[in-house]
Enzyme design. Structure first.
Site, PDB file in Angstrom:
ATOM      1  CB  SER A  60      -1.209  -0.120   1.144  1.00 56.91           C
ATOM      2  OG  SER A  60      -0.261   0.250   2.627  1.00 56.91           O
TER       3      SER A  60
ATOM      4  N   GLY B 299       1.075   3.475  -2.122  1.00 56.68           N
ATOM      5  CA  GLY B 299       0.582   4.759  -2.171  1.00 56.68           C
ATOM      6  C   GLY B 299       1.048   5.431  -3.321  1.00 56.68           C
TER       7      GLY B 299
ATOM      8  CG  ASN C 114      -2.285   3.625 -11.829  1.00 50.53           C
ATOM      9  OD1 ASN C 114      -3.383   2.261 -11.536  1.00 50.53           O
ATOM     10  ND2 ASN C 114      -1.631   3.846 -11.336  1.00 50.53           N
TER      11      ASN C 114
ATOM     12  CB  CYS D  28      -5.930   6.945  -9.307  1.00 49.44           C
ATOM     13  SG  CYS D  28      -3.710   6.168 -10.020  1.00 49.44           S
TER      14      CYS D  28
ATOM     15  CG  ASN E   5      -2.978  -1.782 -10.949  1.00 46.54           C
ATOM     16  OD1 ASN E   5      -1.997  -2.234 -10.331  1.00 46.54           O
ATOM     17  ND2 ASN E   5      -2.931  -0.297 -11.860  1.00 46.54           N
ATOM     18  CB  THR E   6      -1.981  -5.192  -7.509  1.00 50.31           C
ATOM     19  OG1 THR E   6      -3.106  -3.820  -7.059  1.00 50.31           O
ATOM     20  CG2 THR E   6      -0.812  -5.231  -6.997  1.00 50.31           C
TER      21      THR E   6
ATOM     22  N   GLY F  64       2.071 -11.206  -7.325  1.00 49.66           N
ATOM     23  CA  GLY F  64       2.827 -12.355  -7.318  1.00 49.66           C
ATOM     24  C   GLY F  64       2.826 -13.698  -7.621  1.00 49.66           C
TER      25      GLY F  64
END
EC number: 1.3.-.-
Length: 301
Positions: free
Chosen positions: A70, A72, A126, A129, A191-192, A216
């Site tokens: 995180s 950020g 991205n 956000c 993305n994650t 991962g």
């Protein structure tokens, strides 16, 4: 016989399909471990209109099969990026992809305008956000909002625009189609994922922000599935990421439909992971009789 590793991405010739994932690559630090010229492209950490301090610590935690973060989108801002990292990258013969971040639509547009004046090769938007003007709703989780931000940024971007998709949605195809219809030149995913860990002895979340981005090897099956679905639904090229640790991982994403692939979490553990994955991908081609990497792209029906 030498293998053909070159790919065409957004009309640009890349030496090979390997790049780095944003947030996991520092040009000046990683260049001490391998020759950046070997990669098809490098993708730098998210850049915002102004410096972002990031989230409070602890903001990184290991977990089974990966990690949570995180951070950020901590970054020094567009001015510092142009002065330091971009100037440093000019010495290398590899394409530069800049990931952009923002808290409002106007933030994204401003960063895009600034980058349009530079020698950056591609821009990665991205959209994971949170939009502060819309109560914190993430740009990339609403198809209408995706179209709005992509259209606005596209008008102010000279470079080809890659839109990075969030996996934290009900239907990834709907979001991908929205980005494509609004003018995206390519898509990057995933993305994650959102994840959380709790310290059962302290009886509190491990991360200060409670939840963070999960990345991962454990996320790879989800990422491969989403790349496959988006490839079948859209006609623009895909930059894939999500748990890539080996050359065979890279081949798997390419077979699912990706034109390029990025190593991410692996870079934090093994700084020269991108070139190792490149070497292993070439070894895979040798082993399986593939002469041109483009032969296997999207072969899964």
């Amino acid at each position: 016989m030498s293998k053909t590793m070159a790919v065409s991405f957004c009309g640009m010739e890349m030496k090979n399909p390997i790049t780095t994932a944003s947030g996991t690559f520092n040009p000046q630090a990683h260049s001490q471990f391998f020759d950046l010229n070997r990669l098809g492209a490098v993708t730098v950490k998210g850049v915002a209109k102004e410096p972002w301090p990031g989230n409070p610590t602890p903001r990184i935690a290991e977990t089974y099969g990966g990690m949570l973060n995180s951070v950020g989108l901590m970054n020094p801002g567009i001015d510092a990026f142009i002065k330091d990292d971009l100037e440093f990258l000019k010495q290398f013969d590899t394409k530069v992809i800049v990931n952009t971040a923002g808290r409002t639509l106007e933030d994204y547009v401003e960063v895009s305008r600034r980058l349009a004046e530079t020698e950056v090769d591609l821009v990665e938007l991205n959209i994971s956000c949170p939009n502060v003007k819309e109560g914190g709703v993430t740009f990339g989780t609403d198809a209408h909002m995706v179209e709005k931000v992509v259209r606005a940024v596209k008008k102010n971007t000279r470079q080809p625009l890659i839109v990075k998709l969030s996996p934290n949605v009900t239907d990834i195809v709907e979001i991908a189609r929205a980005a494509e219809s609004a003018g995206a030149d390519a898509l990057s995913l995933i993305n994650t994922l959102l994840g959380m860990r709790i310290d059962v002895y302290k009886r509190k979340p491990v991360l200060a922000q409670k939840v963070g981005g999960f990345s991962g090897p454990a996320v790879k099956p989800v990422a491969v599935r989403m790349v496959y679905q988006v490839h079948k639904a859209c006609s623009i090229p895909i930059l894939a990421m999500g748990g890539i640790y080996t050359g065979e991982d890279a081949a798997e994403f390419i077979m699912a439909g990706a034109t390029m692939v990025a190593t991410g979490t692996a870079n934090l553990i093994e700084p020269d992971a991108p070139v190792r994955v490149l070497d292993e991908l070439e070894a895979f081609m040798e082993k399986t009789g593939v002469q041109d990497i483009n032969e296997i792209r999207g072969i899964i029906e």
